[in-house]
Structures are given as C-alpha cells and as structure tokens.
Design an enzyme around this catalytic site. Structure first.
Site, PDB file in Angstrom:
ATOM      1  N   HIS A 205       0.858  -1.301  -0.065  1.00  0.00           N
ATOM      2  CA  HIS A 205       0.151   0.013   0.003  1.00  0.00           C
ATOM      3  C   HIS A 205       1.044   1.274  -0.055  1.00  0.00           C
ATOM      4  CE1 HIS A 205       1.006  -0.259   4.308  1.00  0.00           C
ATOM      5  NE2 HIS A 205       0.383   0.949   4.414  1.00  0.00           N
TER       6      HIS A 205
HETATM    7  C1  UD1 Z   1      -1.918   5.121   6.600  1.00  0.00           C
HETATM    8  C2  UD1 Z   1      -0.773   5.425   7.158  1.00  0.00           C
HETATM    9  C3  UD1 Z   1       0.241   4.442   6.962  1.00  0.00           C
HETATM   10  C4  UD1 Z   1      -0.246   3.070   7.375  1.00  0.00           C
HETATM   11  C5  UD1 Z   1      -1.748   2.751   6.679  1.00  0.00           C
HETATM   12  C6  UD1 Z   1      -2.039   1.370   7.035  1.00  0.00           C
HETATM   13  C7  UD1 Z   1      -0.464   7.875   7.345  1.00  0.00           C
HETATM   14  C8  UD1 Z   1       0.460   8.887   6.760  1.00  0.00           C
HETATM   15  N1  UD1 Z   1      -0.367   6.866   6.629  1.00  0.00           N
HETATM   16  O1  UD1 Z   1      -1.738   5.058   5.359  1.00  0.00           O
HETATM   17  O2  UD1 Z   1       1.438   4.738   7.824  1.00  0.00           O
HETATM   18  O3  UD1 Z   1       0.514   2.024   7.065  1.00  0.00           O
HETATM   19  O4  UD1 Z   1      -2.685   3.794   7.065  1.00  0.00           O
HETATM   20  O5  UD1 Z   1      -3.354   0.948   6.415  1.00  0.00           O
HETATM   21  O6  UD1 Z   1      -0.861   8.004   8.311  1.00  0.00           O
HETATM   22  N2  UD1 Z   1      -9.107   4.728   2.465  1.00  0.00           N
HETATM   23  C9  UD1 Z   1     -10.614   4.199   2.312  1.00  0.00           C
HETATM   24  N3  UD1 Z   1     -11.182   3.629   3.206  1.00  0.00           N
HETATM   25  C10 UD1 Z   1     -10.561   3.641   4.672  1.00  0.00           C
HETATM   26  C11 UD1 Z   1      -9.326   4.369   5.063  1.00  0.00           C
HETATM   27  C12 UD1 Z   1      -8.777   4.831   3.615  1.00  0.00           C
HETATM   28  O7  UD1 Z   1     -11.117   3.846   1.292  1.00  0.00           O
HETATM   29  O8  UD1 Z   1     -11.081   3.355   5.849  1.00  0.00           O
HETATM   30  C13 UD1 Z   1      -8.617   5.128   1.113  1.00  0.00           C
HETATM   31  C14 UD1 Z   1      -9.123   6.512   0.998  1.00  0.00           C
HETATM   32  O9  UD1 Z   1      -9.069   6.574  -0.516  1.00  0.00           O
HETATM   33  C15 UD1 Z   1      -7.754   7.382   1.311  1.00  0.00           C
HETATM   34  C16 UD1 Z   1      -6.680   6.213   0.908  1.00  0.00           C
HETATM   35  O10 UD1 Z   1      -7.363   4.867   1.208  1.00  0.00           O
HETATM   36  O11 UD1 Z   1      -7.394   8.437   0.591  1.00  0.00           O
HETATM   37  C17 UD1 Z   1      -5.552   6.547   1.850  1.00  0.00           C
HETATM   38  O12 UD1 Z   1      -5.810   6.605   3.115  1.00  0.00           O
HETATM   39  P1  UD1 Z   1      -4.919   7.392   4.267  1.00  0.00           P
HETATM   40  O13 UD1 Z   1      -5.585   7.207   5.795  1.00  0.00           O
HETATM   41  O14 UD1 Z   1      -4.652   8.641   3.833  1.00  0.00           O
HETATM   42  O15 UD1 Z   1      -3.320   6.739   4.340  1.00  0.00           O
HETATM   43  P2  UD1 Z   1      -3.017   5.277   4.222  1.00  0.00           P
HETATM   44  O16 UD1 Z   1      -2.482   4.681   2.886  1.00  0.00           O
HETATM   45  O17 UD1 Z   1      -4.279   4.502   4.550  1.00  0.00           O
END
Ligand code: UD1
Length: 364
Positions: A205
């Site tokens: 990811h």
């Molecule tokens: C976050 C953490 C990362 C961790 C990861 C585990 C930061 C900087 N990064 O990254 O360290 O390894 O979580 O999962 O905090 N999304 C969904 N549903 C959700 C959550 C996210 O659809 O419940 C999608 C959204 O499109 C979002 C993208 O995932 O924009 C990224 O989510 P985000 O929380 O920004 O960062 P992660 O890549 O999940």
C-alpha cells in the site's frame, strides 16, 4: 484518579492500543478512547475493534481521508477540543500515522504530556510521511516507549534525554499472542482454499510501490510468476485497489481479495510459506511467527527484523530482482530469534512506567 486519553486513527494503531487499554482498564484507571476516523471502512477499522475486543471509542472525530495537510489539520482541530474537554494527565499515542503526530501536537500546545508507544523507530527515509511523523512525535513526547534497543539509540542520537526513554518491548506481539490461539486457523485456511505451508501472502500500500504504474506493473509481473507455483493471497488496501483498477491489468494467478480481518490475517500468516509486503507490522509479525518475509522497500524502520528475524529488504522492485529475492529467501527464516521484549507482556511494562511516572515530577 489519574486520567488517560488514548488515540487511534488508522488500521495499524488498533493492535497497539488494544492490549494497553485492556491492561489499563484492568487496573481501574480512568481511560478515554478517541478514534480520529482516519480509517473508517468496516474492514479497515470496525472489524479490528471486534477481533481485538476493543471497546467502542468514547469519541469519534470522523476526520476521514484527504491530503496530508487536510487530514492532519482535521485531527489537530478535533483533538484540541477533546483535550480541553477531558484534560487528561497523559495523552497516549501509538505508531506513526498522521493521527499520531496531530494528536501529540495538539496536546503539547495545551501543556498536556504525551507518551509515544513505538517510539524511536527510524528508516532514515524522510520521503516517507511516517518517518516525519515518528521524528516529530518523539520530539514532542515526555515518554518515548521503545519496542527495541535500536530505538533507544536513535532517540539519544537525536538529543532526546535518557530520562524520557523507556525500553518496554513490542506491544504488537501482545496482540499477536492474544489472538493466535483464538484465530480459527484451519477454518480460515479452508475458507480461502489454501493448505498450511503451501501459499504466500502479499500486501502492498506504500505510495512508492503502488502510485507509479511502472513500479506496480513490475511487481505484479513478479507476483504472477511466483503465483504460477505458489498460490498467493493478496488482500488489498483501498488505495492499492484503486491503483490496480486504474492500471487495468487483470491478474490470472494472484488472488486479489478484500482486506483481511485481524484474526484472518493472524491465521493466514501463521500458516504461510512466505510473505511479500511493504507493511511495517507484517515485518514484525512474520519475525515473531518465524515466517520468511520479503519487504518490498529500500529501507525499514524495523532493522531488528532483519538482524534477528526473518525479514529481508528488496530495494530493487524490478521483476527480476523480486524473483531473485524470492528464490533465495523462500526457505530462510531458520536461525531467527525473537528480539528482546517481544514476549507479549509489553502492555504491563508500559502501565508500570505510567504508574511510576505519575509518582514523579511529570515533566512535559
Ligand atoms: C495510513 C498510514 C500508513 C499505514 C496505513 C495502513 C499515514 C501517513 N499513513 O496510510 O502509515 O501504514 O494507514 O493502512 O497516516 N481509504 C478508504 N477507507 C479507509 C481508509 C482509507 O477507502 O477506511 C482510502 C482513501 O481513498 C484514502 C486512502 O485510502 O484516501 C489512503 O488513506 P490514508 O489514511 O490517507 O492513508 P493510508 O494509505 O491508509
């Protein structure tokens, strides 16, 4: 009675707070749990509360997704309100996600001391948002609770005084121990149609692996080749799923799946022949379970999983390099040892640190 405020936001936080909250609730302390809502999908959040027996959060800020600035700012603003309301003696943050640094920053500005669980880890790669979150959270924390001794050394090198550092061990392993006997191993493997020791797990990811079409394609080519002989289960993070859809490349052999629940992951990891990942947590969990792990990254903030554990870095993400690393690592992992303090008793040691700290001068 001392009052503690615990913060979780994203998937890798939940297994770190679960054992600590259980321990501290068990001591009859006053604990409030805040979920920032950084992760909100059922399979990125609620299923973990269920599997890890975490009680419902007292507050959910519902910040959701966004750019780094948007997300961090929303947690900062939301946490300020909660902190003013609850006025805890200590704020407890875990890991390295955006919610971690934002909550810590809101607290210190209100003169509320912060304890950071999983302090001191460093990859040396400042292009990773998590590295910035780690460095800054540790600088802000009155108590830096480290999972391995290299963490203590990193903190000392950055000028953090010895009085703020406590080596406590790895709390992830508390959750692993709690769950490994509760997971329905045979049932889970049967449900996914795999046999013990005869399949691999994949998770990806990180932006560095999934955001560039060329890099992602090279990795997928390698995975497809591996999966011709060894079934590969690939539970995909929402970010990864979106990138794969955009790429429009059908996978013939690799089995693309929704994210696993925690208990599914524990069951499937324990029975896996190998793991290919860019996750921090899986590097540790595979070391704890003795499963060979290929980390598709050029750095790790968890070097102990390499020096003592079953992990190896694959800095070059070309198809050939991944296949080479796979060929040489697949049967490795023998001779690996469990790092000091990865014994499932970290939550108790952390609670003891808090009890002692409350008796002292409580410096911020
Ligand atoms: C976050 C953490 C990362 C961790 C990861 C585990 C930061 C900087 N990064 O990254 O360290 O390894 O979580 O999962 O905090 N999304 C969904 N549903 C959700 C959550 C996210 O659809 O419940 C999608 C959204 O499109 C979002 C993208 O995932 O924009 C990224 O989510 P985000 O929380 O920004 O960062 P992660 O890549 O999940």
């Amino acid at each position: 009675m001392p009052r503690f405020l615990h913060v979780v936001g994203a998937r890798p936080n939940f297994m770190k707070i679960a054992p600590l909250l259980r321990e501290m609730d068990g001591r009859g302390w006053d604990n409030t749990l805040v979920h920032t809502g950084q992760h909100y999908d059922e399979d990125m959040s609620a299923s973990f509360f269920h599997d890890l027996d975490i009680r419902a959060p007292d507050v959910n800020l519902g910040v959701g997704s966004g750019t780094h600035a948007t997300q961090t700012a929303a947690v900062l603003t939301g946490m300020e309100r909660v902190l003013e309301d609850v006025r805890p003696d200590l704020l407890i943050v875990v890991g390295d996600v955006n919610s971690t640094i934002a909550a810590a920053l809101a607290a210190v500005k209100l003169h509320i001391p912060v304890a950071h669980v999983e302090a001191g880890l460093r990859s040396g790669d400042r292009r990773m948002p998590e590295e910035i979150n780690r460095i800054l959270t540790d600088q802000l924390s009155a108590l830096c609770l480290t999972p391995s001794r290299d963490g203590d050394e990193n903190l000392l090198r950055e000028g953090i005084g010895e009085d703020r550092i406590r080596f406590v061990g790895n709390i992830m392993i508390d959750s692993l121990h709690y769950s490994v006997h509760r997971a329905d191993k045979a049932g889970t493997l049967a449900r996914y149609g795999v046999s013990r020791g005869e399949y691999g797990l994949v998770t990806l990811h990180r932006p560095s692996n999934v955001d560039h079409a060329g890099t992602l394609s090279g990795i997928l080519d390698a995975l497809e080749r591996i999966a011709e002989d060894l079934p590969l289960l690939f539970p995909a993070h929402p970010r990864t799923k979106a990138r794969l859809e955009a790429l429009g490349r059908p996978l013939q052999h690799v089995r693309l799946l929704d994210p696993f629940t925690y208990l599914e992951m524990v069951a499937l990891l324990e029975g896996a022949a190998v793991v290919l990942t860019d996750s921090g947590g899986l590097q540790e969990e595979s070391t704890a379970l003795g499963v060979p792990c290929l980390t598709l990254r050029s750095t790790t903030e968890r070097p102990i999983t390499i020096t003592q554990g079953t992990n190896v870095l694959v800095p070059d993400r070309s198809t050939a390099a991944i296949l080479d690393a796979f060929a040489s690592q697949r049967n490795a992992g023998e001779g690996a040892t469990l790092p000091d303090g990865w014994d499932g008793r970290t939550a108790g040691r952390i609670a003891d640190v808090f009890a002692e700290w409350l008796q002292g001068d409580r410096a911020v």
